[in-house]
Design an enzyme around this catalytic site. Structure first.
Site, short mmCIF file in Angstrom:
data_model
loop_
_atom_site.label_atom_id
_atom_site.label_comp_id
_atom_site.label_asym_id
_atom_site.label_seq_id
_atom_site.Cartn_x
_atom_site.Cartn_y
_atom_site.Cartn_z
N ASP A 62 114.50 14.00 63.96
CA ASP A 62 114.91 14.91 65.02
C ASP A 62 116.31 15.49 64.81
O ASP A 62 116.74 16.37 65.56
CB ASP A 62 114.91 14.20 66.38
CG ASP A 62 113.49 13.87 66.86
OD1 ASP A 62 112.54 14.47 66.34
OD2 ASP A 62 113.37 13.02 67.75
N LYS A 87 116.69 16.82 73.57
CA LYS A 87 115.50 17.67 73.40
C LYS A 87 114.36 17.17 74.27
O LYS A 87 114.30 15.99 74.66
CB LYS A 87 115.05 17.75 71.95
CG LYS A 87 114.65 16.42 71.28
CD LYS A 87 113.22 16.00 71.48
CE LYS A 87 112.94 14.62 70.87
NZ LYS A 87 111.72 13.97 71.28
P1 ATP Z 1 113.65 9.93 69.61
O1 ATP Z 1 113.25 10.79 70.74
O2 ATP Z 1 114.38 10.65 68.51
O3 ATP Z 1 112.57 9.02 69.11
P2 ATP Z 1 114.98 8.35 71.54
O4 ATP Z 1 115.64 9.40 72.35
O5 ATP Z 1 113.72 7.75 72.06
O6 ATP Z 1 114.75 8.91 70.10
P3 ATP Z 1 117.49 7.18 70.98
O7 ATP Z 1 118.33 7.30 72.20
O8 ATP Z 1 117.77 8.09 69.85
O9 ATP Z 1 115.96 7.20 71.33
O10 ATP Z 1 117.61 5.65 70.52
C1 ATP Z 1 116.64 4.98 69.78
C2 ATP Z 1 117.28 3.77 69.13
O11 ATP Z 1 118.15 4.25 68.11
C3 ATP Z 1 118.19 2.96 70.06
O12 ATP Z 1 117.48 1.94 70.70
C4 ATP Z 1 119.27 2.43 69.13
O13 ATP Z 1 118.93 1.15 68.66
C5 ATP Z 1 119.26 3.38 67.94
N1 ATP Z 1 120.50 4.20 67.85
C6 ATP Z 1 121.29 4.31 66.77
N2 ATP Z 1 122.32 5.13 67.00
C7 ATP Z 1 122.21 5.56 68.26
C8 ATP Z 1 122.99 6.43 69.06
N3 ATP Z 1 124.11 7.00 68.61
N4 ATP Z 1 122.56 6.67 70.30
C9 ATP Z 1 121.41 6.09 70.76
N5 ATP Z 1 120.67 5.25 70.04
C10 ATP Z 1 121.04 4.98 68.80
#
Ligand code: ATP
Length: 303
Positions: free
Chosen positions: A139, A11
């Site tokens: 999310d 997203k």
């Molecule tokens: P958001 O935009 O929802 O805040 P994000 O895109 O910034 O999230 P993600 O890629 O979802 O970040 O990852 C955030 C943290 O979540 C990672 O550093 C990791 O420790 C944890 N995590 C747990 N499961 C997963 C997964 N399947 N994929 C990615 N990160 C994960």
């Protein structure tokens, strides 16, 4: 049925307005989500015992594969809540940048919920899956719903928006991600809460109307992300990337809590050209092309 393959989208937030933290510690949001056609795949294969295991290929090979991973928590949640006697072997093919503000972990949870719902014949509706998803992360419901939506609460209270024209995006991702809680902590230290009433979260009504009218020029003007300033404090390089990206397309914005920067372009071919230019300008970044709004989490193949 032995195996179900499901996909869920990344997203971008076209607007992300943030209010002061509530009593439960969460920040109230007023946001507009758009799902992009960058998908993580989750293959769920039945196993004879009750174990839930995970392997990851593509991006994110360093991520935990135990219950700290949102995909494993999603499978465990369904297994426990519905007393499912069997387990599952999950395999993620990861394309959504990790810790990039694009809801990669939430997408994996969303795809896992959809895949296991099918594999275990639970027959849960999309609404039920979204409710369960909200227990895993703010999310996750949007990654299940997809398309274009207005989000309030922690971002989990969703209202679908009418889709007008398709949007062409150029996505600039960094090698090193950014911690969402760290950016919110910085947001709190920058905010002057004394002058801001507890309940005030700026709304995104004008942007929603511009989107529904397919007025891309107004969309660009109204795009906003309250987490940009705090993210710049943690990572000053984001400001530089954003400033350079602003020279292209209709408007550039940081996605979610960053550090990903997204450029909204006029059309597909302009976006292709911008992607070429930005990848030459920023060889250290990964430049992706994406289009939206894309579908929410869905089953691809049942074997
Ligand atoms: P958001 O935009 O929802 O805040 P994000 O895109 O910034 O999230 P993600 O890629 O979802 O970040 O990852 C955030 C943290 O979540 C990672 O550093 C990791 O420790 C944890 N995590 C747990 N499961 C997963 C997964 N399947 N994929 C990615 N990160 C994960």
């Amino acid at each position: 049925m032995r195996s179900v393959l499901a996909s869920a989208p990344a997203k971008v937030n076209l607007a992300l307005r943030v209010g002061p933290p509530r009593l439960d510690g969460y920040h109230p949001l007023d946001t507009v989500f758009e799902a992009l056609d960058i998908f993580d795949d989750v293959e769920a294969t039945s196993v004879s015992d009750s174990s839930v295991t995970l392997s990851i290929s593509g991006l994110g090979e360093d991520l935990p594969v135990d219950s700290r991973n949102l995909a494993v928590s999603a499978a465990l949640l369904l297994q426990e809540r519905f007393a499912v006697p069997t387990g599952v072997a999950l395999r993620i093919t990861k394309r959504i940048p990790v810790a990039g503000g694009m809801a990669g972990g939430s997408a994996d949870a969303a795809a896992t919920l959809v895949a296991c719902n099918k594999l275990w014949n639970l027959d849960l509706s999309t609404d039920q899956l979204m409710e369960l998803g909200a227990e895993l992360g703010s999310d996750v419901p949007f990654c299940i719903l997809g398309s274009l939506a207005h989000g309030t609460g922690r971002g989990e209270v969703l209202r679908p928006l009418k889709v007008g024209v398709m949007h062409s995006w150029v996505i600039l991702t960094q090698r090193q991600g950014l911690s969402t809680p760290e950016v919110f902590r910085e947001f709190d230290s920058l905010m002057d809460y004394v002058r801001i009433p507890e309940t005030l979260v700026p709304d995104t009504q004008d942007l929603q109307e511009a989107l529904e009218d397919s007025d891309l020029e107004a969309v660009g003007r109204l795009m906003v992300n309250d987490l940009e300033q705090p993210a710049f404090v943690v990572r000053p390089d984001i400001r530089e990337v954003l400033r350079a990206a602003q020279e292209y397309g209709i408007r550039a914005i940081m996605s979610g809590s960053g550090p990903t920067v997204a450029v909204l372009a006029d059309d597909f071919s302009t976006a292709d050209a911008i992607a070429g230019k930005l990848s030459r300008q920023f060889p250290e970044l990964t430049v992706l092309r994406a289009n939206g709004p894309a579908a929410g989490a869905h089953v691809q193949v049942v074997r």
